[in-house]
Design an enzyme around this catalytic site. Structure first.
Site, PDB file in Angstrom:
ATOM      1  N   HIS A   1     -64.931 -36.184  77.192  1.00  0.00           N
ATOM      2  CA  HIS A   1     -64.583 -37.063  76.254  1.00  0.00           C
ATOM      3  C   HIS A   1     -63.350 -36.792  75.822  1.00  0.00           C
ATOM      4  O   HIS A   1     -62.768 -37.557  75.002  1.00  0.00           O
ATOM      5  CB  HIS A   1     -65.814 -36.993  75.202  1.00  0.00           C
ATOM      6  CG  HIS A   1     -65.795 -35.951  74.306  1.00  0.00           C
ATOM      7  ND1 HIS A   1     -66.250 -34.522  74.613  1.00  0.00           N
ATOM      8  CD2 HIS A   1     -65.159 -35.678  73.093  1.00  0.00           C
ATOM      9  CE1 HIS A   1     -66.070 -33.590  73.825  1.00  0.00           C
ATOM     10  NE2 HIS A   1     -65.502 -34.171  72.579  1.00  0.00           N
ATOM     11  N   ARG A   2     -62.920 -35.655  75.773  1.00  0.00           N
ATOM     12  CA  ARG A   2     -61.596 -35.452  75.259  1.00  0.00           C
ATOM     13  C   ARG A   2     -60.184 -36.071  75.726  1.00  0.00           C
ATOM     14  O   ARG A   2     -60.304 -36.625  76.998  1.00  0.00           O
ATOM     15  CB  ARG A   2     -61.250 -33.906  75.458  1.00  0.00           C
ATOM     16  CG  ARG A   2     -62.182 -32.930  74.774  1.00  0.00           C
ATOM     17  CD  ARG A   2     -61.545 -31.385  74.852  1.00  0.00           C
ATOM     18  NE  ARG A   2     -62.693 -30.829  73.867  1.00  0.00           N
ATOM     19  CZ  ARG A   2     -62.815 -30.456  72.535  1.00  0.00           C
ATOM     20  NH1 ARG A   2     -61.818 -31.000  71.945  1.00  0.00           N
ATOM     21  NH2 ARG A   2     -63.614 -29.890  72.227  1.00  0.00           N
TER      22      ARG A   2
END
Length: 366
Positions: free
Chosen positions: A205-206
């Site tokens: 998700h980064r």
């Protein structure tokens, strides 16, 4: 004593739940929950409250979206009104998200004592917004509650007085211990047609891993290669899914044999999935800790980690930037390696929140 606990994103709910349970044992404390709205939909928020036994927040600020600056500023303005109306004796923030920084800033400016749970973690990578948040919160806090020994040294090296630093253990592990038995009862593996230790769990998700077409292409290539080795379970963060769709890669993954694309999972479901996995691949901070406690091999797609105990004492390995050939080499090596029991970091025993409450009792209830 009146305490406000702030939560904004999913990891915050897990940590605050442990604190809320511990404070609830002590009638001298009155705890109000503030939800900023950073994570707000049912999949990212409501299911966590239900499964972790948290009540509906006393205050919902309903702020989400926007740039880091916009989000932080809007939360500050809304939280200032809460402080003005409630006049708490202590504000407690957890972790390193924008919600934690915003509310910490308001508390500091209003002269309200501030406690930071999960203090002292440092990755050394100031390109990460979370790293900036951690440092700023720690230098404003009156009480710094630390989850691992390296964090104590970090704070001391930054000149923070030792009297403010309390090594208490990891409240994330408190909730894992509390919920683990219930999580293990779920029939997820049967529902997905998976076998214990027969699949890989992937989370990403980064921004550095999912925002650009180049990175997403590498991620898709890695997933397709992984699916030739083991089935892959991929609970997809809304941010990641949006990026995959906008860059035209989602359809490619939908047609990938051996890939289980899932919506964001509840806390119990996710603990069930990673507990039985052969390997977890992630860029999350909390997942590094959970896999270490569960003794499940973890490969982290980041150049650095603020949680070094997961490497030194745990099951975690850093890969660095997405590079398919390099990553596959490490993943294959980890999957072939016989699983050995690792030692747990000190005080990761499910009692961290109780220690925090005891320290607050001694410090503020004299």
């Amino acid at each position: 004593m009146k305490i406000i606990c702030v939560m904004g994103a999913r990891p915050n709910f897990v940590k605050v739940a442990a604190l809320y349970r511990a404070f609830s044992k002590c009638p001298e404390f009155s705890v109000s929950l503030v939800h900023t709205g950073q994570h707000h939909d049912d999949a990212m928020y409501k299911v966590f409250l239900t499964q972790l036994g948290l009540p509906e927040p006393d205050f919902s600020l309903c702020i989400h979206g926007g740039s880091h600056t916009e989000q932080t500023a809007q939360i500050m303005l809304a939280f200032e009104k809460v402080l003005s109306s409630e006049s708490p004796d202590l504000v407690m923030v957890v972790g390193d998200v924008n919600s934690s920084l915003a509310c910490a800033l308001v508390a500091a400016k209003e002269g309200v004592p501030l406690a930071h749970v999960e203090a002292g973690l440092r990755s050394g990578d100031k390109s990460m917004p979370e790293e900036i948040n951690r440092v700023l919160i720690d230098h404003m806090a009156d009480g710094l509650f630390v989850s691992e020994e390296a964090a104590v040294r970090n704070l001391q090296n930054e000149g923070i007085p030792s009297g403010k630093i309390h090594f208490v253990g990891n409240v994330m592990i408190d909730s894992l211990v509390y919920c683990r038995e219930k999580a293990m009862e779920l029939p997820l593996l049967n529902d997905l047609g998976l076998k214990k230790r027969g699949y890989v769990v992937l989370t990403m998700h980064r921004p550095s891993n999912v925002d650009s077409l180049a990175e997403l292409t590498l991620l898709a290539d890695l997933i397709q290669a992984l699916c030739k080795i083991r089935p892959v379970v991929f609970p997809v963060h809304p941010r990641t899914k949006s990026s995959l769709i906008s860059h035209g890669i989602w359809g490619q993954l939908e047609n990938c044999s051996g890939l289980h694309l899932l919506p964001p999972q509840g806390y119990l479901e996710f603990i069930n999935l990673i507990s039985h996995a052969a390997l977890v691949i992630t860029d999350s901070g909390g997942v590094q800790e959970e896999t270490t406690f569960l003794n499940v091999p973890c490969v982290t797609f980041r150049k650095s980690t603020e949680r070094p105990s997961t490497i030194g004492e745990g099951t975690n390995r850093l890969v660095g930037d997405l590079d398919v050939a390099h990553a596959l080499g490490i993943i294959t090596e980890v999957l072939k390696k016989e699983k050995n029991q690792t030692s747990l970091p000190a005080l990761w025993d499910g009692l961290a929140a109780d220690r925090i409450v005891q320290i607050i009792q001694k410090k503020y209830l004299k």
